[in-house]
Design a protein around this motif. Structure first.
Motif, mmCIF file in Angstrom:
data_model
loop_
_atom_site.group_PDB
_atom_site.id
_atom_site.type_symbol
_atom_site.label_atom_id
_atom_site.label_comp_id
_atom_site.label_asym_id
_atom_site.label_seq_id
_atom_site.Cartn_x
_atom_site.Cartn_y
_atom_site.Cartn_z
ATOM 1 N N LEU A 161 4.471 -19.888 -12.573
ATOM 2 C CA LEU A 161 5.242 -18.708 -12.195
ATOM 3 C C LEU A 161 4.344 -17.663 -11.537
ATOM 4 N N PHE A 162 4.898 -16.980 -10.535
ATOM 5 C CA PHE A 162 4.252 -15.794 -9.993
ATOM 6 C C PHE A 162 4.723 -14.620 -10.842
ATOM 7 N N ILE A 163 3.814 -13.893 -11.476
ATOM 8 C CA ILE A 163 4.178 -12.740 -12.296
ATOM 9 C C ILE A 163 3.301 -11.565 -11.879
ATOM 10 N N ALA A 164 3.928 -10.396 -11.706
ATOM 11 C CA ALA A 164 3.179 -9.196 -11.344
ATOM 12 C C ALA A 164 3.871 -7.968 -11.912
ATOM 13 N N ASP A 165 3.080 -6.928 -12.117
ATOM 14 C CA ASP A 165 3.598 -5.635 -12.535
ATOM 15 C C ASP A 165 3.722 -4.753 -11.303
ATOM 16 N N GLY A 166 4.796 -3.974 -11.241
ATOM 17 C CA GLY A 166 5.022 -3.084 -10.117
ATOM 18 C C GLY A 166 5.425 -1.706 -10.579
ATOM 19 N N LEU A 167 5.493 -0.787 -9.626
ATOM 20 C CA LEU A 167 5.845 0.593 -9.926
ATOM 21 C C LEU A 167 6.669 1.154 -8.778
ATOM 22 N N LEU A 168 7.830 1.698 -9.107
ATOM 23 C CA LEU A 168 8.649 2.430 -8.143
ATOM 24 C C LEU A 168 8.527 3.907 -8.464
ATOM 25 N N ASP A 169 8.219 4.717 -7.465
ATOM 26 C CA ASP A 169 8.159 6.158 -7.651
ATOM 27 C C ASP A 169 8.670 6.832 -6.381
ATOM 28 N N SER A 170 8.620 8.139 -6.347
ATOM 29 C CA SER A 170 9.158 8.855 -5.195
ATOM 30 C C SER A 170 8.343 8.610 -3.935
ATOM 31 N N ILE A 171 7.094 8.250 -4.070
ATOM 32 C CA ILE A 171 6.258 7.947 -2.913
ATOM 33 C C ILE A 171 6.566 6.551 -2.392
ATOM 34 N N HIS A 172 6.768 5.602 -3.292
ATOM 35 C CA HIS A 172 7.073 4.215 -2.933
ATOM 36 C C HIS A 172 8.438 3.834 -3.507
ATOM 37 N N PRO A 173 9.552 4.223 -2.842
ATOM 38 C CA PRO A 173 10.874 3.896 -3.378
ATOM 39 C C PRO A 173 11.250 2.428 -3.200
#
Length: 165
Positions: free
Chosen positions: A69-81
Motif C-alpha cells: 500500500l501507498f500510505i502518506a500523511d497530509g495536511l489541508l490548511d488555508s494556504i494549501h486547500p
C-alpha cells in the motif's frame, strides 16, 4: 556647477553598484555550496518513512509498505486547500483509495484523478475505486467538497492500493 554635480552623482551610483555585485556573487556561491551539502545529507538520511511525505501541496507516493500500500500523511490548511498526490502506475488494474481524517469525520474527499493522457475523472467521496487502464504518472487531487459547508482543515491520512488484474 550642474555638470559637476551630475558627474559626482554618477560616480557615486556607479561605485555603489559595483560593491553590491561583488557581495552578491560571494553570497550566491556560498548558498549554492550550502544547498549542495544539504541535499547530500538528505539523500544519505532518507528512509522509507520520509519518502511519502507532503512537500508544499504535493505528496509524492514513491514507496509501498509491506502490504503493498501507498500510505502518506497530509495536511489541508488555508494556504494549501488542495493536495496533489502523485504516483506512478506500472501495472494495469484497479485503484482503491481511502482518506482518513485525523478528526474522524470531515468535509474532505478525492476531488479528481488526472490520468497520464491528461483526461480526468471525479469527483469521488472519501473512498475511491477506479480502474487504471493506463501506465504512467497519475495525479489525485484531494480537497473539500464545494457543495458542503465547513471545509476541512487539518491532518489526514491517504492510503492507495493498486490491485493487479
Amino acid at each position: 556647477m550642474k555638470n559637476l554635480l551630475m558627474l559626482l552623482l554618477s560616480i557615486f551610483f556607479f561605485s555603489c553598484q559595483s560593491k553590491e555585485n561583488k557581495n552578491t556573487s560571494v553570497s550566491d556561491s556560498d548558498s549554492i555550496a550550502t544547498n549542495k551539502d544539504t541535499l547530500t545529507t538528505k539523500m544519505v538520511t532518507n528512509t522509507k518513512e520520509e519518502i511519502n511525505k507532503q512537500v508544499g501541496d504535493t505528496i509524492f507516493m514513491d514507496s509501498k509498505n509491506e502490504q503493498g500500500l501507498f500510505i502518506a500523511d497530509g495536511l489541508l490548511d488555508s494556504i494549501h486547500p488542495k493536495v496533489y498526490v502523485k504516483f506512478k502506475n506500472e501495472d494495469l488494474g484497479e485503484l482503491n483509495g481511502n482518506i482518513i481524517p485525523a478528526a474522524g469525520k470531515g468535509n474532505i474527499r478525492f476531488n479528481q484523478i488526472i490520468f497520464p493522457n491528461k483526461n480526468s475523472d471525479g469527483p469521488f467521496g472519501m473512498d475511491l475505486k477506479i480502474p487504471l487502464t493506463q501506465k504512467g504518472n497519475h495525479i489525485i487531487v484531494i480537497g473539500h467538497s464545494q457543495m458542503a459547508d465547513n471545509p476541512y482543515w487539518g491532518k489526514f491520512k491517504v492510503q492507495l492500493e493498486n490491485k493487479k488484474k
